[in-house]
Design an enzyme around this catalytic site. Structure first.
Site, short mmCIF file in Angstrom:
data_model
loop_
_atom_site.label_atom_id
_atom_site.label_comp_id
_atom_site.label_asym_id
_atom_site.label_seq_id
_atom_site.Cartn_x
_atom_site.Cartn_y
_atom_site.Cartn_z
N TRP A 1 -9.62 43.42 9.00
CA TRP A 1 -9.77 44.79 8.50
C TRP A 1 -10.29 44.83 7.08
O TRP A 1 -9.93 43.98 6.25
CB TRP A 1 -8.40 45.48 8.53
CG TRP A 1 -8.27 46.72 7.70
CD1 TRP A 1 -7.95 46.80 6.37
CD2 TRP A 1 -8.47 48.08 8.12
NE1 TRP A 1 -7.93 48.12 5.95
CE2 TRP A 1 -8.24 48.92 7.00
CE3 TRP A 1 -8.81 48.67 9.34
CZ2 TRP A 1 -8.33 50.31 7.07
CZ3 TRP A 1 -8.91 50.06 9.40
CH2 TRP A 1 -8.67 50.86 8.28
N ASP B 1 -11.31 50.08 1.24
CA ASP B 1 -11.95 50.46 -0.02
C ASP B 1 -12.77 49.34 -0.67
O ASP B 1 -12.26 48.23 -0.90
CB ASP B 1 -10.89 50.89 -1.03
CG ASP B 1 -10.23 52.20 -0.66
OD1 ASP B 1 -10.55 52.75 0.40
OD2 ASP B 1 -9.38 52.67 -1.44
#
Length: 529
Positions: free
Chosen positions: A61, A64
């Site tokens: 994953w 930001d």
């Protein structure tokens, strides 16, 4: 075996051979390129949803981005990463990648691991090079200021991590450099060097407010002022920089990721032009402008051109292509990863109608990775026309003019039966440009967010569209790039047709060109463990 039996067998073998040749030739003819369509190109269909020319996490994953920084001849990019995503484990850390061209990236592994001290995991922040040793960790130390949920009740506080090996690994400076003042939202420190006032400046996301702090050593911070936003929800990942407009005027720009959905605005990167006196920011206008009008351009960061001495002429920007309303809905999960960024875009400040706006354009370096080109030329369309070109990762441009047409544009990643497609165009009835993903596979199961819209001048009867398509995304630059739409989209991999359309009247598509991109995300870029 008798001669009669042998003769019979030879005859049977001969018959089989003739039939096989006939069937083979017939099959070749039915699948060959038509002689009158020399432009037709059929890209080899991959079995992977891994993008061909967008940055993606090697595995697990990402979300930001942290503002890339340039040193030692490379851009160093850190991003939030969760290596336990597939195990449904939580917590983020900073993973590191490097690039010389902002297109191809080498994975450098985890630089700041999670759960290595009592303050838990590592959230968003920013990284700077401390060239003058203001923090005391040595000249050229790489300093990261990050939010962590502190051991003292999980409050959001700001911590310093420092690297003395040029950003490869970091050590923690244990106590918070900016303790929580007693608020719920207190995160995403963005640190910049203010050369006009000779000090470090930190921006903080404080709910709907952006706080300003100053320091001379990156360790001790003092509050100087704040900027209150309105009707755009909680702000995250703030940004502050200076640019020179095309008229020579220098302006400060304040930006932040924001959620304007409730007020009919985007959920991307809001910005204001104005003045910063070293303490507070004063905007030219209270209402923000937006760097992107799409559905999936979040956590955006801007950064300097590291190779250019003049830092005010232009900047670069990138963002996470996802949305917190549907973060896990992607077919890439089956391939062991979830996380793609936008292409890097170039930003310039321009004066338009007595206001300063930031325009975006795709980074030029992308053209170094074009594998083939199609010059379609000019096409008259009244209804629809499917091109003799297919693809799933390309740039397509067109100058479209229209007089009576009510809706013009392109259907991209279209299926052979034309039932599935992604629509990009201009609605003259509604006076807006749009990207609509409602007729193909896309991440929003509720189908609440299927079309992005942005204002289009009422009397304007032409448009330039510059569109970037990849396996799981589309980015559309309208006219001079004041308007951009970025969206996730997941068409079946075999859907590769391109159709031009004009509803309610004829349109002319001029200078239609298609540039197909190489797959840059292979072993050579360092993708992997």
């Amino acid at each position: 075996m008798t001669k009669k039996v042998l003769l019979t067998l030879l005859i049977i073998v001969a018959i089989i051979a003739v039939v096989t040749i006939f069937i083979s030739n017939k099959g070749e003819k039915s699948h060959s390129k038509p002689a009158d369509h020399p432009k037709q190109i059929k890209e080899e269909t991959s079995s992977s949803f891994r993008p061909n020319y967008h940055f993606s996490t090697p595995k697990e994953w990402k979300n930001d981005p942290q503002k890339p920084i340039y040193f030692d001849g490379k851009y160093h990019y850190y991003y939030l990463y969760n290596g336990d995503y597939s195990k449904k484990g939580g917590g983020t850390e900073w993973r590191h990648a490097t690039s010389e061209d902002l297109v191809t990236w080498k994975d450098e592994g985890v630089a700041i691991p999670k759960f290595t001290n009592d303050n838990g995991d590592i959230w968003s922040g920013s990284v700077v090079e401390d060239k003058e040793n203001t923090a005391g960790f040595g000249k050229g130390a790489i300093i990261a200021l990050v939010t962590q949920p502190s051991a003292d009740g999980g409050k959001q506080e700001q911590y310093l991590w420092y690297s003395t090996d040029r950003g490869k690994t970091f050590k923690a400076y244990e106590k918070p450099v900016l303790p929580n003042p007693g608020v719920e939202d207190f995160r995403d420190p963005k640190v910049v060097w203010d050369d006009q006032h000779n000090k470090w400046v930190m921006l903080m996301s404080e709910g709907a407010r952006i706080g300003f702090y100053e320091s001379d050593n990156l360790k001790d911070w003092t509050y100087t002022g704040g900027f209150q936003t309105n009707d755009i929800g909680i702000t995250e990942c703030p940004d502050l920089f200076r640019m020179r407009g095309d008229d020579g005027t220098e302006k400060w720009v304040l930006g932040a990721s924001a959620n304007g959905k409730e007020s009919g605005q985007p959920n991307t990167y809001a910005y204001w032009t104005g003045d910063f006196d070293g303490k507070e920011f004063t905007p030219d206008n209270d209402e923000p402008k937006w760097l992107d009008h799409g559905l999936d351009w979040y956590g955006g960061v801007t950064f300097d051109d590291g190779e250019q001495d003049d830092k005010l002429e232009k900047r670069y920007a990138l963002a996470w292509m996802n949305n917190w309303d549907y973060p896990d809905n992607t077919p890439t999960v089956k391939e062991g990863f979830n996380g793609v960024d936008s292409i890097v875009r170039e930003l310039r400040l321009k004066k338009q109608d007595d206001q300063y706006v930031i325009t975006s354009s795709p980074i030029e370096k992308l053209q170094d990775f074009v594998s083939s080109k199609n010059d379609i030329g000019d096409v008259e369309v009244d209804g629809s026309k499917t091109l003799d070109v297919k693809g799933d990762s390309y740039q397509i441009q067109a100058d479209i003019s229209f007089e009576e047409a009510k809706n013009v544009g392109l259907r991209l990643r279209e299926s052979d039966d034309q039932k599935r497609h992604l629509d990009v165009g201009v609605s003259k009835e509604g006076n807006y440009s749009y990207v609509n993903r409602g007729q193909t596979d896309q991440p929003d199961d509720a189908k609440k967010y299927v079309e992005s819209q942005a204002p289009f001048p009422k009397d304007k009867k032409d448009v330039h569209l510059n569109i970037f398509v990849d396996k799981t995304s589309v980015e559309v630059f309208v006219d001079d790039g004041k308007i951009v739409h970025s969206q996730e989209v997941f068409p079946p991999l075999n859907d590769q047709n391109i159709t031009l359309f004009s509803d309610g009247g004829a349109a002319t598509f001029k200078n239609v060109t298609i540039h197909h991109f190489k797959n840059v995300n292979d072993e050579k870029t360092g993708k992997g463990e």
